[in-house]
Design an enzyme around this catalytic site. Structure first.
Site, PDB file in Angstrom:
ATOM      1  N   THR A   1       0.816  -1.220   0.000  1.00 31.44           N
ATOM      2  CA  THR A   1       0.000   0.000   0.000  1.00 31.44           C
ATOM      3  C   THR A   1       0.845   1.263   0.000  1.00 31.44           C
ATOM      4  O   THR A   1       0.504   2.250  -0.644  1.00 31.44           O
ATOM      5  CB  THR A   1      -0.909   0.009   1.253  1.00 31.44           C
ATOM      6  OG1 THR A   1      -1.777  -1.105   1.158  1.00 31.44           O
ATOM      7  CG2 THR A   1      -1.739   1.265   1.333  1.00 31.44           C
TER       8      THR A   1
ATOM      9  N   ASP B   1       1.838  -6.621  -4.394  1.00 34.00           N
ATOM     10  CA  ASP B   1       1.020  -6.650  -3.191  1.00 34.00           C
ATOM     11  C   ASP B   1       1.612  -7.788  -2.348  1.00 34.00           C
ATOM     12  O   ASP B   1       1.973  -8.836  -2.888  1.00 34.00           O
ATOM     13  CB  ASP B   1      -0.424  -6.975  -3.590  1.00 34.00           C
ATOM     14  CG  ASP B   1      -1.377  -6.922  -2.413  1.00 34.00           C
ATOM     15  OD1 ASP B   1      -2.246  -6.047  -2.412  1.00 34.00           O
ATOM     16  OD2 ASP B   1      -1.256  -7.781  -1.509  1.00 34.00           O
ATOM     17  N   SER B   2       1.692  -7.604  -1.056  1.00 33.67           N
ATOM     18  CA  SER B   2       2.409  -8.622  -0.272  1.00 33.67           C
ATOM     19  C   SER B   2       1.673  -9.954  -0.204  1.00 33.67           C
ATOM     20  O   SER B   2       2.244 -10.950   0.246  1.00 33.67           O
ATOM     21  CB  SER B   2       2.754  -8.111   1.120  1.00 33.67           C
ATOM     22  OG  SER B   2       1.648  -8.138   1.962  1.00 33.67           O
ATOM     23  N   SER B   3       0.427 -10.010  -0.679  1.00 36.31           N
ATOM     24  CA  SER B   3      -0.257 -11.306  -0.780  1.00 36.31           C
ATOM     25  C   SER B   3       0.442 -12.211  -1.791  1.00 36.31           C
ATOM     26  O   SER B   3       0.261 -13.428  -1.778  1.00 36.31           O
ATOM     27  CB  SER B   3      -1.714 -11.131  -1.217  1.00 36.31           C
ATOM     28  OG  SER B   3      -2.372 -10.341  -0.280  1.00 36.31           O
TER      29      SER B   3
ATOM     30  N   THR C   1       3.022 -10.091  14.644  1.00 36.90           N
ATOM     31  CA  THR C   1       1.877 -10.604  13.919  1.00 36.90           C
ATOM     32  C   THR C   1       0.970  -9.441  13.533  1.00 36.90           C
ATOM     33  O   THR C   1       0.906  -8.445  14.255  1.00 36.90           O
ATOM     34  CB  THR C   1       1.167 -11.670  14.805  1.00 36.90           C
ATOM     35  OG1 THR C   1       0.325 -12.443  14.015  1.00 36.90           O
ATOM     36  CG2 THR C   1       0.400 -11.100  15.956  1.00 36.90           C
TER      37      THR C   1
ATOM     38  N   THR D   1       0.348 -22.812  19.569  1.00 36.81           N
ATOM     39  CA  THR D   1      -0.957 -22.440  20.126  1.00 36.81           C
ATOM     40  C   THR D   1      -1.681 -21.432  19.231  1.00 36.81           C
ATOM     41  O   THR D   1      -1.043 -20.592  18.594  1.00 36.81           O
ATOM     42  CB  THR D   1      -0.834 -21.856  21.545  1.00 36.81           C
ATOM     43  OG1 THR D   1      -2.128 -21.424  21.992  1.00 36.81           O
ATOM     44  CG2 THR D   1       0.120 -20.674  21.622  1.00 36.81           C
ATOM     45  N   GLN D   2      -3.013 -21.527  19.202  1.00 36.52           N
ATOM     46  CA  GLN D   2      -3.775 -20.527  18.459  1.00 36.52           C
ATOM     47  C   GLN D   2      -4.063 -19.296  19.326  1.00 36.52           C
ATOM     48  O   GLN D   2      -4.666 -18.336  18.856  1.00 36.52           O
ATOM     49  CB  GLN D   2      -5.056 -21.113  17.858  1.00 36.52           C
ATOM     50  CG  GLN D   2      -5.878 -21.972  18.777  1.00 36.52           C
ATOM     51  CD  GLN D   2      -7.033 -22.646  18.052  1.00 36.52           C
ATOM     52  OE1 GLN D   2      -8.141 -22.137  18.103  1.00 36.52           O
ATOM     53  NE2 GLN D   2      -6.800 -23.763  17.401  1.00 36.52           N
ATOM     54  N   CYS D   3      -3.614 -19.304  20.585  1.00 38.94           N
ATOM     55  CA  CYS D   3      -3.746 -18.106  21.431  1.00 38.94           C
ATOM     56  C   CYS D   3      -2.773 -17.034  20.949  1.00 38.94           C
ATOM     57  O   CYS D   3      -1.723 -17.341  20.413  1.00 38.94           O
ATOM     58  CB  CYS D   3      -3.393 -18.423  22.883  1.00 38.94           C
ATOM     59  SG  CYS D   3      -4.572 -19.483  23.686  1.00 38.94           S
TER      60      CYS D   3
END
Ligand code: ASP
Length: 340
Positions: A14, A58-60, A167, A275-277
């Site tokens: 962007t 685009d970073s995707s 993240t 972990t998904q935490c």
């Protein structure tokens, strides 16, 4: 002290995009525009050089091939520069930062990724401050001439984070990143305050460019039906599986799932448990619901982010020859990505 030299590497995102009036979408445009939009860049006490991707992305679109290009640019220009700023889309910035932390080991100079949520030509853009402060940090030195930051980091909205601890947490807030398991390397207010947070490493730069992307990521959820995922547990096509589990590394008690994992591991597969935490760490065996993982030799991923785990797994598969070596590398802190 001599004026530090900083190399800006523009990859896309962007920050360097404008609105195409015909299509109404954001598209990449000429990197020189950055100087027009932030003329203050020229007033910073640094010597600037720039390199741009021939076709900004685009970073995707980011993948190991682009990571190799970025790492190669840093490596080739390492001696000639004091620091590096990589302008990158925010969507996958945490993955690229993690990948680079494994590719460029033994850094004694800063490699800082930054970008923005709003294009640089928008009046309220967050890009201006992000770029200016990143350049300042990339050139910052201690009194003995060493760099204040000696690793891969992400700078966004007043915080400099360790790249492989970061993240993306928001699709629209300026405060788009967080580092839930590790404190900021620096915070920018009236002054830039640096923390001393080094990890054990060599002081000679080594470049690793091999990645093996035969890795799968599986997020567990209540009601999870193991048979839906059966085809993943096939060693001929998938060399490693990352499980995103509940809390401290727990999953539902499910014989069908346990059998899939056990068979896959007998066939030579490697399973990593994270972990998904948002914060905290995997501790296999703490609860009954994670003791199976412990028993069969699933690797505990500690407090690694998903981004770091994915990149580390691809790096380990690409650079190790034996299964035991890969498992040992996954469990070990290589570039500050996990708490020892
Ligand atoms: N889609 C953009 C990208 O990641 C978003 C951004 O730059 O923040 O390239």
């Amino acid at each position: 002290m001599q004026q530090p030299s900083v190399l800006i590497i523009y990859t896309g995102g962007t920050i360097g995009m404008v609105n195409d009036p015909e299509t109404g979408t954001l598209t990449a445009f000429n990197f020189d525009h950055l100087y027009q939009q932030i003329p203050e860049i020229k007033r910073l006490n640094v010597r600037l050089q720039t390199i741009s991707f021939e076709k900004p992305v685009d970073s995707s679109e980011m993948n190991p091939t682009y990571w190799k290009q970025i790492a190669a640019i840093v490596h080739e220009n390492y001696e000639a520069n004091d620091g590096f700023v990589i302008l990158h889309g925010s969507d996958t910035m945490a993955y690229t930062a993690s990948a680079l932390s494994f590719m460029l080991q033994g850094l004694t100079k800063p490699v800082i990724l930054t970008g923005s949520q709003l294009p640089i030509d928008e009046i309220r853009t967050d890009g201006r401050e992000n770029v200016l402060t990143s350049i300042e940090i990339a050139g910052a030195k201690n009194t003995d001439g060493s760099s204040k930051i000696q690793e891969v980091a992400i700078y966004f909205e007043n915080n400099l984070f360790r790249g492989n601890r970061t993240t993306k947490i928001s699709a629209n807030a300026f405060e788009a990143f967080s580092s839930p398991n590790f404190p900021p390397l620096a915070t920018a207010g009236i002054q830039i305050n640096y923390a001393t947070t080094e990890y054990k490493k060599s002081s000679t730069l080594s470049l690793f460019t091999e990645f093996d992307n035969r890795v799968a990521l599986l997020k567990i959820f209540p009601g999870f039906n193991a048979s839906v995922y059966q085809s993943l547990f096939d060693i001929s096509s998938i060399k490693g599986i990352i499980l995103e589990t509940f809390g401290a590394g727990n999953a539902p008690t499910d014989k069908a799932f346990d059998d899939l994992i056990e068979k896959y591991m007998e066939d030579g597969g490697i399973v990593l448990n994270i972990t998904q935490c948002n914060s905290g760490s995997v501790e296999q065996g703490l609860y009954e619901t994670s003791s199976f993982f412990q028993k069969v030799g699933v690797v505990g991923g500690g407090d690694m982010t998903t981004e770091a785990a994915v990149c580390k797994f691809m790096y380990a598969l690409g650079n190790c020859t034996s299964r035991e070596q890969i498992k040992a590398l996954l469990a070990q802190n290589i570039s500050g990505e996990m708490t020892d």
